[in-house]
Motif scaffolding. Structure first.
Motif, PDB file in Angstrom:
ATOM      1  N   ALA A 180      -0.898  -3.266   8.453  1.00  0.00           N
ATOM      2  CA  ALA A 180      -0.890  -3.537   7.078  1.00  0.00           C
ATOM      3  C   ALA A 180       0.671  -3.457   6.853  1.00  0.00           C
ATOM      4  N   ILE A 181       1.147  -3.903   5.584  1.00  0.00           N
ATOM      5  CA  ILE A 181       2.462  -3.505   5.174  1.00  0.00           C
ATOM      6  C   ILE A 181       2.309  -2.996   3.707  1.00  0.00           C
ATOM      7  N   LYS A 182       2.905  -2.210   3.439  1.00  0.00           N
ATOM      8  CA  LYS A 182       3.096  -1.598   1.962  1.00  0.00           C
ATOM      9  C   LYS A 182       4.075  -2.240   1.616  1.00  0.00           C
ATOM     10  N   GLU A 183       4.032  -3.161   0.494  1.00  0.00           N
ATOM     11  CA  GLU A 183       5.049  -3.960  -0.092  1.00  0.00           C
ATOM     12  C   GLU A 183       5.783  -3.606  -1.249  1.00  0.00           C
ATOM     13  N   PHE A 184       7.027  -2.983  -1.263  1.00  0.00           N
ATOM     14  CA  PHE A 184       7.576  -2.427  -2.603  1.00  0.00           C
ATOM     15  C   PHE A 184       9.017  -3.166  -2.650  1.00  0.00           C
ATOM     16  N   SER A 185       8.988  -4.340  -2.457  1.00  0.00           N
ATOM     17  CA  SER A 185      10.480  -5.163  -2.744  1.00  0.00           C
ATOM     18  C   SER A 185      10.421  -5.403  -4.083  1.00  0.00           C
ATOM     19  N   CYS A 191       4.766   4.133   7.732  1.00  0.00           N
ATOM     20  CA  CYS A 191       5.894   4.451   8.403  1.00  0.00           C
ATOM     21  C   CYS A 191       7.047   3.507   7.830  1.00  0.00           C
ATOM     22  N   LEU A 192       8.144   3.942   7.501  1.00  0.00           N
ATOM     23  CA  LEU A 192       9.414   3.319   7.073  1.00  0.00           C
ATOM     24  C   LEU A 192      10.165   2.919   8.085  1.00  0.00           C
ATOM     25  N   PRO A 193      10.870   2.202   8.171  1.00  0.00           N
ATOM     26  CA  PRO A 193      11.879   1.860   9.401  1.00  0.00           C
ATOM     27  C   PRO A 193      12.881   3.139   9.063  1.00  0.00           C
ATOM     28  N   PRO A 194      13.861   3.314  10.185  1.00  0.00           N
ATOM     29  CA  PRO A 194      14.639   4.317  10.350  1.00  0.00           C
ATOM     30  C   PRO A 194      15.195   4.838   8.971  1.00  0.00           C
ATOM     31  N   THR A 195      14.929   5.965   8.863  1.00  0.00           N
ATOM     32  CA  THR A 195      15.614   6.535   7.377  1.00  0.00           C
ATOM     33  C   THR A 195      17.302   7.035   7.728  1.00  0.00           C
ATOM     34  N   MET A 196      17.967   7.174   6.695  1.00  0.00           N
ATOM     35  CA  MET A 196      19.157   7.611   6.809  1.00  0.00           C
ATOM     36  C   MET A 196      20.193   6.791   7.681  1.00  0.00           C
ATOM     37  N   TYR A 197      19.767   5.562   7.845  1.00  0.00           N
ATOM     38  CA  TYR A 197      20.519   4.870   9.004  1.00  0.00           C
ATOM     39  C   TYR A 197      20.263   3.413   8.658  1.00  0.00           C
ATOM     40  N   ARG A 198      20.893   2.507   8.532  1.00  0.00           N
ATOM     41  CA  ARG A 198      20.709   1.094   8.089  1.00  0.00           C
ATOM     42  C   ARG A 198      20.480   0.547   9.480  1.00  0.00           C
ATOM     43  N   SER A 199      19.479   0.214  10.065  1.00  0.00           N
ATOM     44  CA  SER A 199      19.140  -0.397  11.315  1.00  0.00           C
ATOM     45  C   SER A 199      19.217  -1.748  11.217  1.00  0.00           C
ATOM     46  N   ASP A 200      19.788  -2.245  12.457  1.00  0.00           N
ATOM     47  CA  ASP A 200      19.472  -3.782  12.784  1.00  0.00           C
ATOM     48  C   ASP A 200      17.927  -4.236  13.025  1.00  0.00           C
ATOM     49  N   ARG A 201      17.599  -5.244  13.196  1.00  0.00           N
ATOM     50  CA  ARG A 201      16.451  -6.065  13.639  1.00  0.00           C
ATOM     51  C   ARG A 201      15.940  -5.310  14.774  1.00  0.00           C
ATOM     52  N   SER A 224       4.038   3.097  17.230  1.00  0.00           N
ATOM     53  CA  SER A 224       2.814   2.640  17.484  1.00  0.00           C
ATOM     54  C   SER A 224       2.065   3.229  18.798  1.00  0.00           C
ATOM     55  N   GLU A 225       2.790   3.675  19.547  1.00  0.00           N
ATOM     56  CA  GLU A 225       2.256   4.276  20.759  1.00  0.00           C
ATOM     57  C   GLU A 225       1.685   5.539  20.660  1.00  0.00           C
ATOM     58  N   ALA A 226       1.790   6.033  19.157  1.00  0.00           N
ATOM     59  CA  ALA A 226       1.007   7.154  18.998  1.00  0.00           C
ATOM     60  C   ALA A 226      -0.717   6.993  18.953  1.00  0.00           C
ATOM     61  N   GLY A 227      -0.768   5.604  18.752  1.00  0.00           N
ATOM     62  CA  GLY A 227      -2.337   5.131  18.735  1.00  0.00           C
ATOM     63  C   GLY A 227      -3.039   4.983  17.419  1.00  0.00           C
ATOM     64  N   LEU A 228      -2.405   5.393  16.280  1.00  0.00           N
ATOM     65  CA  LEU A 228      -3.295   5.293  15.162  1.00  0.00           C
ATOM     66  C   LEU A 228      -2.707   4.057  14.392  1.00  0.00           C
ATOM     67  N   PRO A 229      -3.572   3.518  13.551  1.00  0.00           N
ATOM     68  CA  PRO A 229      -3.429   2.194  12.845  1.00  0.00           C
ATOM     69  C   PRO A 229      -2.226   2.503  12.126  1.00  0.00           C
ATOM     70  N   MET A 230      -1.223   1.541  11.929  1.00  0.00           N
ATOM     71  CA  MET A 230      -0.043   1.902  11.275  1.00  0.00           C
ATOM     72  C   MET A 230       0.249   0.902   9.957  1.00  0.00           C
ATOM     73  N   MET A 231       0.418   1.364   8.846  1.00  0.00           N
ATOM     74  CA  MET A 231       0.949   0.401   7.653  1.00  0.00           C
ATOM     75  C   MET A 231       2.345   0.630   7.523  1.00  0.00           C
ATOM     76  N   ILE A 232       3.142  -0.323   7.969  1.00  0.00           N
ATOM     77  CA  ILE A 232       4.504  -0.396   7.896  1.00  0.00           C
ATOM     78  C   ILE A 232       5.068  -0.418   6.306  1.00  0.00           C
ATOM     79  N   TYR A 233       6.091   0.038   6.096  1.00  0.00           N
ATOM     80  CA  TYR A 233       6.742   0.257   4.721  1.00  0.00           C
ATOM     81  C   TYR A 233       7.822  -0.312   4.180  1.00  0.00           C
ATOM     82  N   ASN A 234       7.933  -1.407   3.562  1.00  0.00           N
ATOM     83  CA  ASN A 234       9.048  -2.039   2.910  1.00  0.00           C
ATOM     84  C   ASN A 234       9.281  -1.559   1.657  1.00  0.00           C
ATOM     85  N   ASN A 235      10.517  -0.783   1.754  1.00  0.00           N
ATOM     86  CA  ASN A 235      11.279  -0.163   0.589  1.00  0.00           C
ATOM     87  C   ASN A 235      12.751  -0.356   0.716  1.00  0.00           C
TER      88      ASN A 235
END
Length: 313
Positions: free
Chosen positions: A169-174, A113-123, A134-145
């Motif tokens: 986990a985090i997919k690190e793409f910086s 999962c990426l942060p919100p797309t199409m919008y530069r969200s704040d912290r 996360s409430e969907a219940g599956l393990p999540m890899m957050i995505y830093n792009n």
């Protein structure tokens, strides 16, 4: 209770094949038979799993029905031989959570999962986004792009997100190879933990030296057995052997971090006898000059691999 997901190994951000159909969007219909065969081929070559509906899978060009069926196809093709980590990216948490819930229903092992797309969200918005998904219940890899989202999941923010249930986990793409140590240090200070997964093919070697435990990659679509060999050697601390293969592939790998990475990887698939095929809009065919460069870099990789010792891969 948070669920676990072992991401040690090569999980492939799968490219998506199309076949011509005038009545389909942009005249291209998802070829599920070819996609299933491709997923099976990746697992047969030692990959840990597949990641449908990522950027490489052109998720944003799919209809809702197509997007769900792609995950279903991957789950059925992989079975119990590997993991399926479904991309659930969306402009808002309500959309991303919806895709995560469907992924859970359809048998995926985890989500990317990426942060919100199409919008530069704040912290605050970023934290809420991942909390809701996360409430969907599956393990999540957050995505830093930060290139695509214009949002950088900095190490201190990652340490906070690591405290969310199901974030594993985090997919690190910086492309910043310092991030592995910085993320681990920030998590330690915050009393959290997270697995760092290399997300850009052309910094895989450097990130694994610094502690990345998995690879969510694009070029394994082209070179699955060879990339698995690189990963395994790295995991075993056999860096010289890993470097020999990695050095052979790096000219091609650099395309994974360029705007035209989808077209480049699909062309690479075509060159090794797989089917890459065309892309849907907004991606256009490579220019003549760019296609020539992708072909040259891929051919260079193929020739370098051919020169390796038979036991190298």
């Amino acid at each position: 209770m948070a669920r676990e997901l072992n991401l040690g190994g090569v999980v492939v951000a799968t490219a998506l094949p199309y076949k011509e159909n005038p009545s389909a969007p942009a005249g291209l219909e998802v070829d599920h038979d070819r996609f299933a065969a491709h997923c099976e081929w990746l697992i047969d070559n030692g990959c840990r799993g597949v990641g449908p509906n990522g950027s490489l899978g052109e998720y944003s060009s799919l209809t809702d029905e197509e997007r769900r069926r792609v995950v279903q196809t991957a789950v059925q093709a992989v079975g119990d031989r590997g993991v399926v980590v479904a991309g659930v990216h969306g402009p808002g948490w309500h959309q991303a959570k919806h895709w995560a819930e469907l992924a859970a229903e359809d048998g995926a092992d985890g989500v990317l999962c990426l942060p919100p797309t199409m919008y530069r969200s704040d912290r605050r918005g970023i934290v809420e986004h991942f909390e809701k998904v996360s409430e969907a219940g599956l393990p999540m890899m957050i995505y830093n792009n930060p290139f695509d989202t214009k949002v950088d999941l900095t190490p201190d923010l990652v340490a906070e997100l690591a405290g969310i249930e199901n974030v594993v986990a985090i997919k690190e793409f910086s492309a910043d190879v310092r991030r592995a140590f910085e993320i681990n240090d920030a998590c330690e200070a915050a009393g959290t933990s997270i697995d760092v997964i290399a997300g850009a093919d052309d910094v895989l070697f450097e990130l694994m030296v610094d502690g990345a435990v998995g690879w969510f990659g694009g070029y394994p679509n082209v070179f699955p057995a060879e990339t698995v060999a690189v990963y395994n050697y790295m995991a075993e601390g056999r860096y010289d052997e890993a470097r020999e293969i990695y050095r052979s592939l790096i000219a091609a790998f650099r395309w994974d971090s360029r705007t035209e990475f989808v077209q480049a990887i699909k062309l690479g698939m075509d060159m090794v006898g797989r089917y890459g095929g065309p892309c849907r809009p907004p991606r256009t065919p490579l220019s003549r000059e760019m296609e020539a460069q992708v072909r040259a870099d891929t051919q260079r990789a193929l020739e370098a691999l051919a020169r390796l010792s038979p036991t190298a891969v």
